[in-house]
Design a protein around this motif. Structure first.
Motif, PDB file in Angstrom:
ATOM      1  N   ASP A 141       0.897  -1.392   0.228  1.00 50.21           N
ATOM      2  CA  ASP A 141       0.132  -0.011   0.015  1.00 50.21           C
ATOM      3  C   ASP A 141       0.818   1.122   0.053  1.00 50.21           C
ATOM      4  OD1 ASP A 141      -1.942   1.977   0.345  1.00 50.21           O
ATOM      5  OD2 ASP A 141      -2.121   1.513   2.376  1.00 50.21           O
ATOM      6  N   VAL A 142       1.267   1.834  -1.065  1.00 52.29           N
ATOM      7  CA  VAL A 142       1.813   2.921  -1.306  1.00 52.29           C
ATOM      8  C   VAL A 142       1.033   3.886  -2.188  1.00 52.29           C
ATOM      9  CG1 VAL A 142       4.259   2.054  -0.950  1.00 52.29           C
ATOM     10  CG2 VAL A 142       3.439   1.994  -3.322  1.00 52.29           C
ATOM     11  N   ASP A 143       1.566   5.256  -2.110  1.00 48.83           N
ATOM     12  CA  ASP A 143       0.877   6.163  -2.913  1.00 48.83           C
ATOM     13  C   ASP A 143       1.184   6.595  -4.104  1.00 48.83           C
ATOM     14  OD1 ASP A 143      -1.600   7.044  -0.745  1.00 48.83           O
ATOM     15  OD2 ASP A 143       0.469   6.711   0.346  1.00 48.83           O
ATOM     16  N   ALA A 144       2.572   6.378  -4.501  1.00 41.81           N
ATOM     17  CA  ALA A 144       3.217   6.516  -5.636  1.00 41.81           C
ATOM     18  C   ALA A 144       4.493   5.739  -5.830  1.00 41.81           C
ATOM     19  CB  ALA A 144       3.426   8.019  -5.776  1.00 41.81           C
ATOM     20  N   ALA A 145       4.675   5.539  -7.058  1.00 42.27           N
ATOM     21  CA  ALA A 145       5.969   4.697  -7.351  1.00 42.27           C
ATOM     22  C   ALA A 145       6.820   5.351  -8.625  1.00 42.27           C
ATOM     23  CB  ALA A 145       5.712   3.303  -7.734  1.00 42.27           C
ATOM     24  N   VAL A 146       8.180   5.332  -8.311  1.00 40.81           N
ATOM     25  CA  VAL A 146       8.661   6.008  -9.548  1.00 40.81           C
ATOM     26  C   VAL A 146      10.043   4.921  -9.969  1.00 40.81           C
ATOM     27  CG1 VAL A 146      10.477   7.705 -10.417  1.00 40.81           C
ATOM     28  CG2 VAL A 146       8.605   8.170  -8.500  1.00 40.81           C
ATOM     29  N   ASP A 147       9.924   4.473 -11.043  1.00 39.87           N
ATOM     30  CA  ASP A 147      10.960   3.424 -11.766  1.00 39.87           C
ATOM     31  C   ASP A 147      11.733   4.202 -12.629  1.00 39.87           C
ATOM     32  OD1 ASP A 147      12.149   1.620 -13.277  1.00 39.87           O
ATOM     33  OD2 ASP A 147      10.263   1.009 -14.225  1.00 39.87           O
ATOM     34  N   CYS A 148      13.142   4.363 -12.113  1.00 38.37           N
ATOM     35  CA  CYS A 148      14.327   5.015 -12.865  1.00 38.37           C
ATOM     36  C   CYS A 148      14.914   3.859 -13.590  1.00 38.37           C
ATOM     37  CB  CYS A 148      15.137   5.841 -12.020  1.00 38.37           C
ATOM     38  SG  CYS A 148      14.136   7.229 -11.115  1.00 38.37           S
ATOM     39  N   TYR A 149      14.664   3.437 -14.947  1.00 39.27           N
ATOM     40  CA  TYR A 149      15.284   2.584 -15.677  1.00 39.27           C
ATOM     41  C   TYR A 149      15.464   1.401 -14.986  1.00 39.27           C
ATOM     42  CZ  TYR A 149      19.131   5.625 -13.824  1.00 39.27           C
ATOM     43  OH  TYR A 149      19.882   6.261 -12.971  1.00 39.27           O
ATOM     44  N   GLY A 150      14.499   0.762 -14.648  1.00 34.78           N
ATOM     45  CA  GLY A 150      14.368  -0.464 -13.822  1.00 34.78           C
ATOM     46  C   GLY A 150      14.487  -1.646 -14.856  1.00 34.78           C
ATOM     47  N   ALA A 151      15.619  -2.692 -14.578  1.00 32.02           N
ATOM     48  CA  ALA A 151      15.750  -3.478 -15.428  1.00 32.02           C
ATOM     49  C   ALA A 151      14.761  -4.798 -15.073  1.00 32.02           C
ATOM     50  CB  ALA A 151      17.338  -4.303 -15.410  1.00 32.02           C
ATOM     51  N   PHE A 152      14.483  -5.750 -16.123  1.00 26.95           N
ATOM     52  CA  PHE A 152      13.595  -6.932 -15.924  1.00 26.95           C
ATOM     53  C   PHE A 152      12.339  -6.633 -15.523  1.00 26.95           C
ATOM     54  CE2 PHE A 152      18.591  -7.721 -15.264  1.00 26.95           C
ATOM     55  CZ  PHE A 152      18.803  -8.315 -16.509  1.00 26.95           C
ATOM     56  N   VAL A 153      11.655  -5.545 -15.638  1.00 33.08           N
ATOM     57  CA  VAL A 153      10.320  -5.499 -15.314  1.00 33.08           C
ATOM     58  C   VAL A 153       9.441  -6.218 -16.363  1.00 33.08           C
ATOM     59  CG1 VAL A 153       8.349  -3.973 -14.935  1.00 33.08           C
ATOM     60  CG2 VAL A 153      10.737  -3.405 -14.107  1.00 33.08           C
ATOM     61  N   THR A 154      10.018  -6.198 -17.367  1.00 27.88           N
ATOM     62  CA  THR A 154       9.296  -7.029 -18.819  1.00 27.88           C
ATOM     63  C   THR A 154      10.376  -7.414 -19.454  1.00 27.88           C
ATOM     64  OG1 THR A 154       9.518  -5.078 -20.181  1.00 27.88           O
ATOM     65  CG2 THR A 154       7.424  -5.661 -18.885  1.00 27.88           C
ATOM     66  N   GLY A 155      10.063  -8.331 -20.450  1.00 31.58           N
ATOM     67  CA  GLY A 155      11.340  -8.735 -21.552  1.00 31.58           C
ATOM     68  C   GLY A 155      11.561 -10.085 -21.050  1.00 31.58           C
ATOM     69  N   THR A 156      12.949 -10.750 -21.405  1.00 25.13           N
ATOM     70  CA  THR A 156      13.324 -12.104 -21.072  1.00 25.13           C
ATOM     71  C   THR A 156      14.709 -12.027 -20.205  1.00 25.13           C
ATOM     72  OG1 THR A 156      12.249 -12.810 -23.233  1.00 25.13           O
ATOM     73  CG2 THR A 156      14.040 -14.172 -22.180  1.00 25.13           C
ATOM     74  N   ILE A 157      14.588 -12.770 -19.317  1.00 21.23           N
ATOM     75  CA  ILE A 157      15.972 -12.844 -18.228  1.00 21.23           C
ATOM     76  C   ILE A 157      17.125 -13.255 -19.139  1.00 21.23           C
ATOM     77  CG2 ILE A 157      16.538 -13.487 -16.211  1.00 21.23           C
ATOM     78  CD1 ILE A 157      14.527 -11.685 -15.949  1.00 21.23           C
TER      79      ILE A 157
END
Length: 251
Positions: A141-157
């Protein structure tokens, strides 16, 4: 958000009861004054709980937030230098997702228990911390999230990757927090194609998000102590982060 023109703040190291009741170290900074304000949990990058991470915590305090960074390597290497602790963390395959969310949950609870809290908490991270910020937005339960160039959220490992990680594709439908994503068009982790995939999934699930991709910027463009630092992208990124948190965490 309450900005303090004087920039006066306090910063110290504390102990938190994190995942599974483990005592972990954390760095916290707060602006002067007792007015109600939002809180920010900063998730440090894979190089660790280092000077650069603590500088970001103090910057958020200067912007008017109570800000905290839990040391995700407290268990593996208590008291070790950031480089040594990060090496141990990598050797162990990185920080497990359930432990990460447990530690961040403890940090968010600590912020919300402060007498200055307005009850709102955001989370932000770079690289591995960017992925973990998205994970937190899907889990806690958070009110906001910031993703600064997060790797491996999607795609293929990639095969043979030395850390144990999965994508977050199956978790993205559970994202509840508004998400800000900041990326470079010269990055490969995440690549522009992976960012586009993330945007498509979030759009299909009706999520609240905004992405900005910077031309000519590669990975780690916020890192002032690396050749990857991109002044224009970093400055604009900080303006967007400030506006985003001001909208979602302000009093």
């Amino acid at each position: 958000m309450s900005y303090s023109p004087s920039g006066s703040l306090t910063a110290t190291t504390i102990s938190l009861t994190g995942h599974d009741g483990d005592e972990i170290e954390a760095y916290i900074a707060s602006p002067e004054g007792g007015e109600r304000r939002g809180g920010v949990v900063f998730i440090h990058h894979m190089p660790g709980y280092d000077r650069a991470s603590k500088e970001v915590v103090r910057r958020f305090a200067e912007l008017g937030y109570d800000a905290i960074c839990p040391n995700l390597y407290s268990r593996e290497a208590p008291g070790a230098s950031p480089d040594d602790a990060a090496a141990v963390g990598r050797a162990n395959g990185g920080v497990p997702d359930d432990r990460l969310t447990g530690d961040v949950s403890a940090a968010a609870a600590y912020l919300r228990a402060l007498p200055t809290s307005n009850g709102k908490v955001g989370v932000i991270g770079h690289c591995s911390g960017g992925r973990q910020s998205v994970l937190v937005g899907c889990t806690l339960d958070v009110d906001a999230a910031v993703d600064c160039y997060g790797a491996f959220v999607t795609g293929t490992i990639p095969e043979g990757l030395p850390i144990k990680v999965t994508t977050l594709v199956d978790r993205l439908p559970q994202l509840d927090a508004p998400l800000l994503g900041l990326f470079g068009d010269q990055d490969s982790h995440p690549s522009p194609e992976q960012v586009a995939e993330l945007g498509r999934i979030l759009t299909e699930n009706g999520k609240d998000f905004e992405f900005h991709t910077y031309e000519g910027a590669g990975h780690a463009f916020f890192a002032v102590d690396r050749p990857s630092y991109n002044v224009a992208a970093a400055n604009d990124g900080w303006e967007r982060i400030t506006e985003f948190f001001g909208k979602h965490l302000g009093a």
